[in-house]
Design an enzyme around this catalytic site. Structure first.
Site, PDB file in Angstrom:
ATOM      1  N   GLN A  28       4.632  10.040  59.694  1.00 17.35           N
ATOM      2  CA  GLN A  28       4.552  11.358  59.058  1.00 17.35           C
ATOM      3  C   GLN A  28       5.667  11.489  58.027  1.00 17.35           C
ATOM      4  O   GLN A  28       5.745  12.483  57.324  1.00 17.35           O
ATOM      5  CB  GLN A  28       4.712  12.456  60.113  1.00 17.35           C
ATOM      6  CG  GLN A  28       3.626  12.450  61.170  1.00 17.35           C
ATOM      7  CD  GLN A  28       3.981  13.375  62.322  1.00 17.35           C
ATOM      8  OE1 GLN A  28       3.848  14.592  62.225  1.00 17.35           O
ATOM      9  NE2 GLN A  28       4.456  12.811  63.409  1.00 17.35           N
ATOM     10  N   HIS A  37       1.659  11.809  55.409  1.00 15.36           N
ATOM     11  CA  HIS A  37       2.072  12.991  54.655  1.00 15.36           C
ATOM     12  C   HIS A  37       2.542  12.665  53.236  1.00 15.36           C
ATOM     13  O   HIS A  37       3.222  13.464  52.613  1.00 15.36           O
ATOM     14  CB  HIS A  37       3.147  13.757  55.434  1.00 15.36           C
ATOM     15  CG  HIS A  37       2.623  14.371  56.699  1.00 15.36           C
ATOM     16  ND1 HIS A  37       3.427  14.822  57.729  1.00 15.36           N
ATOM     17  CD2 HIS A  37       1.348  14.617  57.093  1.00 15.36           C
ATOM     18  CE1 HIS A  37       2.663  15.302  58.701  1.00 15.36           C
ATOM     19  NE2 HIS A  37       1.407  15.188  58.345  1.00 15.36           N
TER      20      HIS A  37
HETATM   21  P1  OAD Z   1      10.272  17.719  63.421  1.00 19.90           P
HETATM   22  O1  OAD Z   1      11.523  18.103  62.709  1.00 19.90           O
HETATM   23  O2  OAD Z   1       9.292  18.794  63.695  1.00 19.90           O
HETATM   24  O3  OAD Z   1      10.621  17.039  64.810  1.00 19.90           O
HETATM   25  C1  OAD Z   1      11.585  16.017  64.893  1.00 19.90           C
HETATM   26  C2  OAD Z   1      11.604  15.471  66.308  1.00 19.90           C
HETATM   27  O4  OAD Z   1      12.510  14.379  66.350  1.00 19.90           O
HETATM   28  C3  OAD Z   1      12.048  16.460  67.392  1.00 19.90           C
HETATM   29  O5  OAD Z   1      11.128  16.420  68.466  1.00 19.90           O
HETATM   30  C4  OAD Z   1      13.421  15.928  67.827  1.00 19.90           C
HETATM   31  O6  OAD Z   1      13.663  16.147  69.225  1.00 19.90           O
HETATM   32  C5  OAD Z   1      13.269  14.445  67.543  1.00 19.90           C
HETATM   33  N1  OAD Z   1      14.533  13.730  67.284  1.00 19.90           N
HETATM   34  C6  OAD Z   1      15.674  14.210  66.734  1.00 19.90           C
HETATM   35  N2  OAD Z   1      16.592  13.232  66.619  1.00 19.90           N
HETATM   36  C7  OAD Z   1      16.022  12.102  67.089  1.00 19.90           C
HETATM   37  C8  OAD Z   1      16.446  10.744  67.221  1.00 19.90           C
HETATM   38  N3  OAD Z   1      17.657  10.363  66.819  1.00 19.90           N
HETATM   39  N4  OAD Z   1      15.586   9.842  67.751  1.00 19.90           N
HETATM   40  C9  OAD Z   1      14.346  10.232  68.150  1.00 19.90           C
HETATM   41  N5  OAD Z   1      13.885  11.495  68.043  1.00 19.90           N
HETATM   42  C10 OAD Z   1      14.697  12.410  67.521  1.00 19.90           C
HETATM   43  O7  OAD Z   1       9.607  16.527  62.578  1.00 19.90           O
HETATM   44  P2  OAD Z   1       8.093  15.989  62.577  1.00 19.90           P
HETATM   45  O8  OAD Z   1       7.494  16.058  63.931  1.00 19.90           O
HETATM   46  O9  OAD Z   1       8.115  14.689  61.897  1.00 19.90           O
HETATM   47  O10 OAD Z   1       5.714  17.363  56.802  1.00 19.90           O
HETATM   48  O11 OAD Z   1       7.403  17.055  61.644  1.00 19.90           O
HETATM   49  C11 OAD Z   1       6.073  16.884  61.224  1.00 19.90           C
HETATM   50  C12 OAD Z   1       5.890  17.289  59.776  1.00 19.90           C
HETATM   51  O12 OAD Z   1       6.382  18.616  59.585  1.00 19.90           O
HETATM   52  C13 OAD Z   1       6.680  16.451  58.802  1.00 19.90           C
HETATM   53  O13 OAD Z   1       6.014  15.265  58.427  1.00 19.90           O
HETATM   54  C14 OAD Z   1       6.868  17.368  57.630  1.00 19.90           C
HETATM   55  C15 OAD Z   1       7.079  18.687  58.307  1.00 19.90           C
HETATM   56  O14 OAD Z   1       6.629  19.804  57.602  1.00 19.90           O
HETATM   57  C16 OAD Z   1       5.840  16.943  55.516  1.00 19.90           C
HETATM   58  O15 OAD Z   1       6.836  16.488  55.037  1.00 19.90           O
HETATM   59  C17 OAD Z   1       4.631  17.045  54.705  1.00 19.90           C
END
Ligand code: OAD
Length: 234
Positions: free
Chosen positions: A95, A113
């Site tokens: 993503q 994305h």
């Molecule tokens: P989020 O910011 O929603 O979630 C990030 C996740 O990573 C959370 O569940 C954290 O607990 C976890 N996390 C944080 N640090 C970490 C680490 N060091 N190792 C492993 N996990 C960790 O991000 P996404 O789920 O990617 O869209 O969000 C989805 C989409 O929402 C993105 O692609 C973006 C956004 O709007 C676009 O850019 C188009």
């Protein structure tokens, strides 16, 4: 969790979200210090915002490009890239728009994305633009504003990327999800696709979320710590 021998699996999907890049220094979207805590997506990440003020939206994306270029892929990115070189059945579905998997040496990433490193003219198509600032804001041929080739809020996903991602996920026997909060659809539904088709499903995320119950194993560690432990180099 014990180490996994990837050769025991025919098809493996690594499914990554913003947490994958957190230890490189790239902020996630929803956690503390997250991009959407600092910036209102309605002003920077949707077609209406771009139509209202394309320069402001492009400048925001330039800030993000600069921040990403100051970061380097970490041990976890390198583990995935190493595995992909030695195992022909690995697919990375991300993503993330940051290009960090590619910088670690991974090829053929399915970028659900889009990418911070491409621009799109409504008439003349998509092209790479990889500097800190964009080479130009307007199309050389028709003078239209160029928009980042990113799936913003309200946009549809690229149907071909989606199709290839879903096929890979439905066919895999090991599904490793890393660093996603599981709130943005359709990506949030992909763990269920893997599970329904019988894959062994692992989540790497320091925090629990609403999709965590779908996994056979949840590893409450960071990507940079967990990946080298689960997939050690022989
Ligand atoms: P989020 O910011 O929603 O979630 C990030 C996740 O990573 C959370 O569940 C954290 O607990 C976890 N996390 C944080 N640090 C970490 C680490 N060091 N190792 C492993 N996990 C960790 O991000 P996404 O789920 O990617 O869209 O969000 C989805 C989409 O929402 C993105 O692609 C973006 C956004 O709007 C676009 O850019 C188009």
């Amino acid at each position: 969790m014990n180490a996994i021998d990837p050769m025991n699996y025919e098809k493996i999907v690594f499914f990554t979200g913003a947490g994958m890049s957190a230890e490189s220094g790239i902020p996630t979207y929803r956690g503390r210090g997250g991009v959407w805590k600092q910036y209102n997506w309605e002003e920077y990440a949707c077609q209406d915002a771009f139509n209202d003020d394309p320069r402001k939206v492009l400048k925001f994306h330039e800030l993000r490009r600069k921040a990403v270029l100051e970061c380097e892929p970490h041990a976890g990115h390198h583990v995935i890239a190493r595995l992909a070189k030695s195992h022909s059945g690995i697919t990375v579905v991300t993503q993330n728009i940051d290009g960090m998997h590619q910088r670690a040496g991974n090829r053929n990433i399915l970028e659900l994305h889009g990418s911070l490193w491409r621009l799109r003219c409504p008439t003349h198509g998509i092209f790479e633009d990889i500097g800190e600032t964009y080479e130009r804001y307007r199309c050389e041929q028709c003078d239209a504003w160029l928009r980042p080739d990113i799936v913003w809020f309200g946009d549809s996903l690229d149907p071909e990327i989606t199709r290839m991602s879903v096929i890979s996920i439905a066919q895999c026997d090991l599904f490793v999800s890393i660093g996603t909060s599981g709130v943005v659809w359709p990506a949030a539904g992909y763990p269920e696709v893997a599970r329904k088709n019988g894959a062994f499903c692992i989540e790497i995320n320091p925090e629990l979320n609403q999709m965590s119950h779908l996994y056979d194993e949840s590893i409450r560690q960071t990507a940079g710590n967990a990946l080298p432990l689960i997939f050690p180099e022989h």
